[in-house]
Design a protein around this motif. Structure first.
Motif, PDB file in Angstrom:
ATOM      1  N   ASP A   1       1.048  -1.215  -0.091  1.00  0.00           N
ATOM      2  CA  ASP A   1       0.199   0.047  -0.107  1.00  0.00           C
ATOM      3  C   ASP A   1       0.952   1.382  -0.115  1.00  0.00           C
ATOM      4  O   ASP A   1       1.933   1.364   0.643  1.00  0.00           O
ATOM      5  CB  ASP A   1      -0.905   0.125   1.103  1.00  0.00           C
TER       6      ASP A   1
ATOM      7  N   GLY B   1       3.887   1.967  -5.429  1.00  0.00           N
ATOM      8  CA  GLY B   1       3.061   3.113  -5.449  1.00  0.00           C
ATOM      9  C   GLY B   1       3.066   4.358  -4.530  1.00  0.00           C
ATOM     10  O   GLY B   1       3.682   4.205  -3.549  1.00  0.00           O
TER      11      GLY B   1
ATOM     12  N   SER C   1      -1.278   0.614  -7.512  1.00  0.00           N
ATOM     13  CA  SER C   1      -1.886   0.041  -6.267  1.00  0.00           C
ATOM     14  C   SER C   1      -0.970  -1.291  -6.150  1.00  0.00           C
ATOM     15  O   SER C   1      -0.414  -1.784  -7.226  1.00  0.00           O
ATOM     16  CB  SER C   1      -3.238  -0.201  -6.324  1.00  0.00           C
ATOM     17  N   ARG C   2      -1.179  -2.164  -5.079  1.00  0.00           N
ATOM     18  CA  ARG C   2      -0.685  -3.383  -5.131  1.00  0.00           C
ATOM     19  C   ARG C   2      -1.568  -4.166  -5.919  1.00  0.00           C
ATOM     20  O   ARG C   2      -2.586  -3.969  -6.001  1.00  0.00           O
ATOM     21  CB  ARG C   2      -0.585  -3.750  -3.539  1.00  0.00           C
TER      22      ARG C   2
ATOM     23  N   ARG D   1      -2.971  -0.518 -11.956  1.00  0.00           N
ATOM     24  CA  ARG D   1      -3.705   0.630 -11.874  1.00  0.00           C
ATOM     25  C   ARG D   1      -5.347   0.218 -11.591  1.00  0.00           C
ATOM     26  O   ARG D   1      -6.010  -0.012 -12.585  1.00  0.00           O
ATOM     27  CB  ARG D   1      -3.655   1.513 -13.027  1.00  0.00           C
TER      28      ARG D   1
END
Length: 405
Positions: A129, A163, A232-233, A267
């Protein structure tokens, strides 16, 4: 006392047929074949029994790859070693586990989290995160007056940058230095700091630290530009597959895809496709990637980043969990709602059973490709099995199971 001569039955080179009544079966077919092997000449032999090699409470989610043999049991991911001993890998949420092995790394998801196991056995988070946005202060210095934008990213020991945080800004009314304060500290990642030029919109790398603060005295512009915004993860999912330099993750009716050649970068606001039914199978081949939902079958072919092409191939779907790739032919295989099928590497869908067998279906399953005594078999086992209403009824049904030991 029995009298008379025995009657020799078979062979049955045409295999099973349950579409005709048992008194009207075509020549060379048999109604059912349970726990027996049928060779290419139609001769039958008893299937070998089974023996326990490892003690488990309720093993499931088996997976074999060049990195080892894995399964889930009692809330743990475990590894079956060559001597049939079992090694503990890590805790899991307890649901079905999805895997993909690529370039020495085992990627896996238990439906709640996503992680990876490196070649040396290290288990680590697969994606992070984003950090909280940075806290900024100004002090006297030489940076020109103006508004500065700032962001943070995490960098893990494997060199992957994750990110970016939300942006912060600070206004400097006079020449200043900018202090990043209260930086998040963790033992599995360092912080990379980015700052814009005065009144600029592009952020540049200005430092990397594991400490709780860092002060910038020199105007940015020489470091690499930030390119991890809105990353994002990886989401948790039920199927993981690598195809054309991307990682694909199926989660219910949604198919996510990573950034090109960046399996940890997704994404979530744009990199997805939603289907009418839950995704049951995803298997990449030379012509593209076979995608079967519980209701339809598609081929993702000729995909580019801007213009993905998805073709609907069949109006029926698959049983979740039954997909695999034949390592010899490079064809995909799975158990569909109309029996076993092959999705060829050239993009053709071949139903291997439908002409003669009205196959049952199920809620979920597993499949394996078995080669034994010169016979190559695709074997699928399903949960919640149901009999096809198109199958003819039989006068007698019998199953024999032979257990080794």
């Amino acid at each position: 006392m029995a009298t008379g001569s025995p009657t020799r039955l078979g062979p049955w080179p045409a295999g099973m047929n349950n579409r005709q009544e048992d008194y009207a079966l075509p020549q060379g077919t048999l109604r059912n074949a349970v726990n027996v092997d049928v060779d290419n000449q139609g001769k039958l032999s008893r299937r070998d029994g089974y023996a326990r090699v490892a003690l488990a409470v309720g093993a499931h989610s088996g997976y074999s790859c060049a990195g080892g043999h894995f399964f889930a049991d009692a809330g743990r991911l475990k590894m079956l070693n060559a001597d049939d001993s079992v090694s503990d890998v890590c805790a899991i949420a307890g649901g079905f586990v999805a895997y993909e092995y690529f370039d020495g790394i085992l990627y896996f998801s238990d439906g709640v989290t996503t992680r990876k196991r490196l070649a040396d056995g290290t288990v680590m988070a697969w994606g992070f995160d984003a950090p909280a946005k940075p806290t900024l202060f100004t002090n006297p210095g030489a940076l020109p007056a103006g508004r500065y934008l700032a962001a943070l990213t995490y960098v893990t020991a494997d060199g992957i940058e994750h990110g970016a945080s939300e942006l912060s800004y600070v206004d400097c009314s006079m020449p200043s230095s900018i202090a990043f304060a209260a930086l998040p500290q963790r033992n599995d990642a360092t912080i990379r700091l980015y700052l814009s030029t005065a009144n600029g919109k592009t952020l540049y790398r200005v430092g990397e630290t594991a400490a709780g603060s860092l002060t910038v005295y020199v105007e940015p512009g020489s470091g690499a530009a930030l390119d991890k915004q809105f990353i994002s993860r990886p989401p948790a999912g039920s199927i993981l597959r690598v195809h054309n330099g991307r990682m694909y993750i199926a989660d219910g009716r949604v198919r996510w895809h990573s950034e090109p050649f960046a399996f940890s970068h997704f994404r979530l606001g744009a990199g997805f496709v939603q289907y009418e039914h839950d995704i049951a199978v995803m298997e990449p081949v030379k012509a593209g990637m076979w995608i079967a939902t519980t209701g339809k079958t598609y081929l993702l072919a000729g995909e580019t980043e801007e213009t993905p092409i998805q073709l609907e191939i069949a109006g029926y779907g698959a049983v979740p969990g039954t997909g695999l790739i034949d390592p010899a032919t490079k064809h995909a295989m799975w158990y569909s709602t109309r029996g076993a099928v092959t999705g060829t590497k050239d993009g053709q869908l071949l139903n291997m059973q439908e002409a003669n067998v009205a196959a049952g279906t199920g809620d979920r399953g597993a499949a394996v490709l078995r080669e034994h005594d010169g016979i190559k078999q695709f074997i699928a086992s399903v949960q919640g099995a149901s009999v096809s209403p198109l199958a003819a009824s039989s006068f007698i049904e019998m199953e024999v199971i032979r257990k080794a030991g």
